[in-house]
Design a protein around this motif. Sequence first.
Motif, short mmCIF file in Angstrom:
data_model
loop_
_atom_site.label_atom_id
_atom_site.label_comp_id
_atom_site.label_asym_id
_atom_site.label_seq_id
_atom_site.Cartn_x
_atom_site.Cartn_y
_atom_site.Cartn_z
N VAL A 21 8.96 -38.64 -113.38
CA VAL A 21 10.32 -38.86 -112.87
C VAL A 21 10.94 -40.10 -113.50
CG1 VAL A 21 11.66 -39.41 -110.80
CG2 VAL A 21 9.85 -37.68 -110.69
N LYS A 22 10.17 -41.16 -113.65
CA LYS A 22 10.68 -42.38 -114.28
C LYS A 22 11.05 -42.12 -115.73
CE LYS A 22 7.99 -45.58 -111.41
NZ LYS A 22 6.93 -46.62 -111.39
N ASP A 23 10.22 -41.32 -116.42
CA ASP A 23 10.53 -41.01 -117.82
C ASP A 23 11.80 -40.18 -117.94
OD1 ASP A 23 8.23 -42.33 -118.56
OD2 ASP A 23 7.00 -40.52 -118.65
N LEU A 24 12.01 -39.24 -117.03
CA LEU A 24 13.22 -38.42 -117.07
C LEU A 24 14.47 -39.27 -116.85
CD1 LEU A 24 12.06 -35.27 -115.05
CD2 LEU A 24 12.47 -35.44 -117.53
N ILE A 25 14.39 -40.23 -115.94
CA ILE A 25 15.54 -41.11 -115.69
C ILE A 25 15.83 -41.96 -116.91
CG2 ILE A 25 16.32 -43.06 -114.30
CD1 ILE A 25 14.89 -41.85 -111.93
N THR A 26 14.76 -42.43 -117.57
CA THR A 26 14.94 -43.24 -118.78
C THR A 26 15.58 -42.44 -119.89
OG1 THR A 26 13.00 -44.56 -118.19
CG2 THR A 26 13.76 -44.69 -120.47
N GLU A 27 15.16 -41.18 -120.04
CA GLU A 27 15.71 -40.33 -121.10
C GLU A 27 17.18 -39.98 -120.86
OE1 GLU A 27 13.20 -36.93 -121.20
OE2 GLU A 27 11.45 -38.01 -121.99
N CYS A 28 17.60 -39.95 -119.59
CA CYS A 28 19.00 -39.62 -119.29
C CYS A 28 19.95 -40.76 -119.63
CB CYS A 28 19.15 -39.25 -117.82
SG CYS A 28 18.36 -37.67 -117.38
N PHE A 30 21.14 -43.39 -117.94
CA PHE A 30 22.21 -43.67 -116.99
C PHE A 30 22.69 -45.11 -117.16
CE2 PHE A 30 19.80 -40.32 -114.72
CZ PHE A 30 20.83 -39.41 -114.55
N SER A 31 23.97 -45.32 -116.84
CA SER A 31 24.51 -46.68 -116.86
C SER A 31 24.17 -47.37 -115.54
CB SER A 31 26.02 -46.65 -117.07
OG SER A 31 26.66 -45.96 -116.00
N GLY A 32 23.84 -48.64 -115.63
CA GLY A 32 23.48 -49.37 -114.42
C GLY A 32 21.98 -49.29 -114.13
N ASN A 33 21.63 -49.82 -112.99
CA ASN A 33 20.21 -49.86 -112.58
C ASN A 33 19.90 -48.61 -111.75
OD1 ASN A 33 17.62 -50.65 -112.03
ND2 ASN A 33 18.18 -52.15 -110.46
N VAL A 34 19.30 -47.62 -112.36
CA VAL A 34 19.00 -46.35 -111.71
C VAL A 34 17.49 -46.22 -111.58
CG1 VAL A 34 19.25 -43.85 -111.80
CG2 VAL A 34 21.06 -45.32 -112.70
N PHE A 35 17.04 -45.84 -110.40
CA PHE A 35 15.60 -45.69 -110.17
C PHE A 35 15.38 -44.63 -109.10
CE2 PHE A 35 17.30 -49.05 -107.51
CZ PHE A 35 16.81 -48.74 -106.24
N PRO A 36 14.22 -43.97 -109.11
CA PRO A 36 13.93 -42.96 -108.08
C PRO A 36 13.53 -43.64 -106.77
CG PRO A 36 12.07 -43.16 -109.56
CD PRO A 36 13.16 -44.04 -110.12
N PHE A 37 13.89 -43.03 -105.66
CA PHE A 37 13.54 -43.63 -104.37
C PHE A 37 13.09 -42.53 -103.41
CE2 PHE A 37 14.69 -44.63 -99.98
CZ PHE A 37 13.95 -45.80 -99.80
N ASN A 38 11.97 -42.81 -102.76
CA ASN A 38 11.46 -41.94 -101.71
C ASN A 38 10.51 -42.77 -100.87
OD1 ASN A 38 9.27 -39.90 -100.60
ND2 ASN A 38 11.09 -38.69 -101.06
N GLN A 39 10.37 -42.42 -99.61
CA GLN A 39 9.50 -43.18 -98.73
C GLN A 39 8.05 -43.18 -99.22
OE1 GLN A 39 9.70 -41.97 -94.65
NE2 GLN A 39 8.31 -43.57 -93.92
N GLU A 40 7.62 -42.06 -99.82
CA GLU A 40 6.24 -41.97 -100.30
C GLU A 40 6.01 -42.71 -101.61
OE1 GLU A 40 3.43 -40.68 -99.08
OE2 GLU A 40 4.47 -40.32 -97.19
N TYR A 41 7.09 -43.02 -102.31
CA TYR A 41 6.93 -43.66 -103.62
C TYR A 41 6.27 -45.04 -103.52
CZ TYR A 41 9.57 -40.13 -106.20
OH TYR A 41 9.98 -38.96 -106.80
N SER A 42 6.50 -45.74 -102.42
CA SER A 42 5.86 -47.05 -102.26
C SER A 42 4.34 -46.90 -102.20
CB SER A 42 6.37 -47.74 -100.99
OG SER A 42 6.10 -46.95 -99.84
N ASN A 43 3.87 -45.85 -101.52
CA ASN A 43 2.43 -45.60 -101.47
C ASN A 43 1.90 -45.16 -102.84
OD1 ASN A 43 2.37 -46.16 -98.69
ND2 ASN A 43 2.86 -44.03 -98.18
N TRP A 44 2.69 -44.36 -103.53
CA TRP A 44 2.26 -43.90 -104.86
C TRP A 44 2.20 -45.06 -105.85
CZ3 TRP A 44 5.33 -38.68 -105.77
CH2 TRP A 44 4.99 -37.78 -104.74
N GLU A 45 3.17 -45.97 -105.76
CA GLU A 45 3.16 -47.15 -106.63
C GLU A 45 1.91 -47.99 -106.36
OE1 GLU A 45 5.10 -48.07 -109.02
OE2 GLU A 45 7.05 -47.10 -108.78
N THR A 46 1.55 -48.12 -105.08
CA THR A 46 0.35 -48.87 -104.73
C THR A 46 -0.90 -48.21 -105.28
OG1 THR A 46 1.42 -49.64 -102.68
CG2 THR A 46 -0.98 -49.81 -102.81
#
Length: 231
Positions: A21-28, A30-46
């Motif tokens: 998902v991060k790679d897809l956002i980078t390839e698009c 987007f202008s500005g600070n765009v990032f994926p957000f989900n409640q489970e993402y914090s656990n996945w990042e950990t």
Amino acid sequence: FTFTHVKFSGRGEHIPALNKVKDLITECQFSGNVFPFNQEYSNWETDEVITKELFRNLGIAMACVFVTTLLLLADFFGAVIVLFTVAITLVNLCGYMHTWGLTIDVVSAVNVIIAIGLCVDYSVHICHAFLTVSGTRRERAAAAMVDMGPAVLNGGISTLIAFILLAGSESHVFSVFFKIFLMVVAFGLFHGLILLPVILSLIGPAPYLNAKPANEEQKITDKTDQISVKL
């Protein structure tokens, strides 16, 4: 925009999905600070960084243990043997964590780091007692066990009593704490009272210059026992 993930079975699947998902956002682009957000993402990042962080912190903690032990024992080879005993205890601990169904998460990682300080106690006292007596390695190992072995065993048993009531806890935090520290006490006592004396009797370091003879320590112990019997 929104999107939905399929059901994942573990970190081996959801971590690559998050990175995709991060790679897809980078390839698009987007202008500005765009990032994926989900409640489970914090656990996945950990989950993505916890293993690397755990090994890094274990290395730092082991280095601190070695330096502190070297300063207090004032013997390089003795500090190396203590460090080896602590490392073997951690290897057994991490191996049996998998057998007991424990995974590497924030709770278990913190407890493993804390356990290093507990592992040292079971080995460093025996090694110090070994360095304070002279004689053959076998005599010094036996004297160290007579002098310090009961105290180390009592320390392990008292530590076990301190958290034994957590055995029936249904809380994940308390359950993990009990399992990890139970294994730390068991492996720490085994390596400190069984493995370490054998290693010291075979390749133990030389005694301190002001060390007392091992036979003298035994005679003092025998005289104390005789006086106690007479009283």
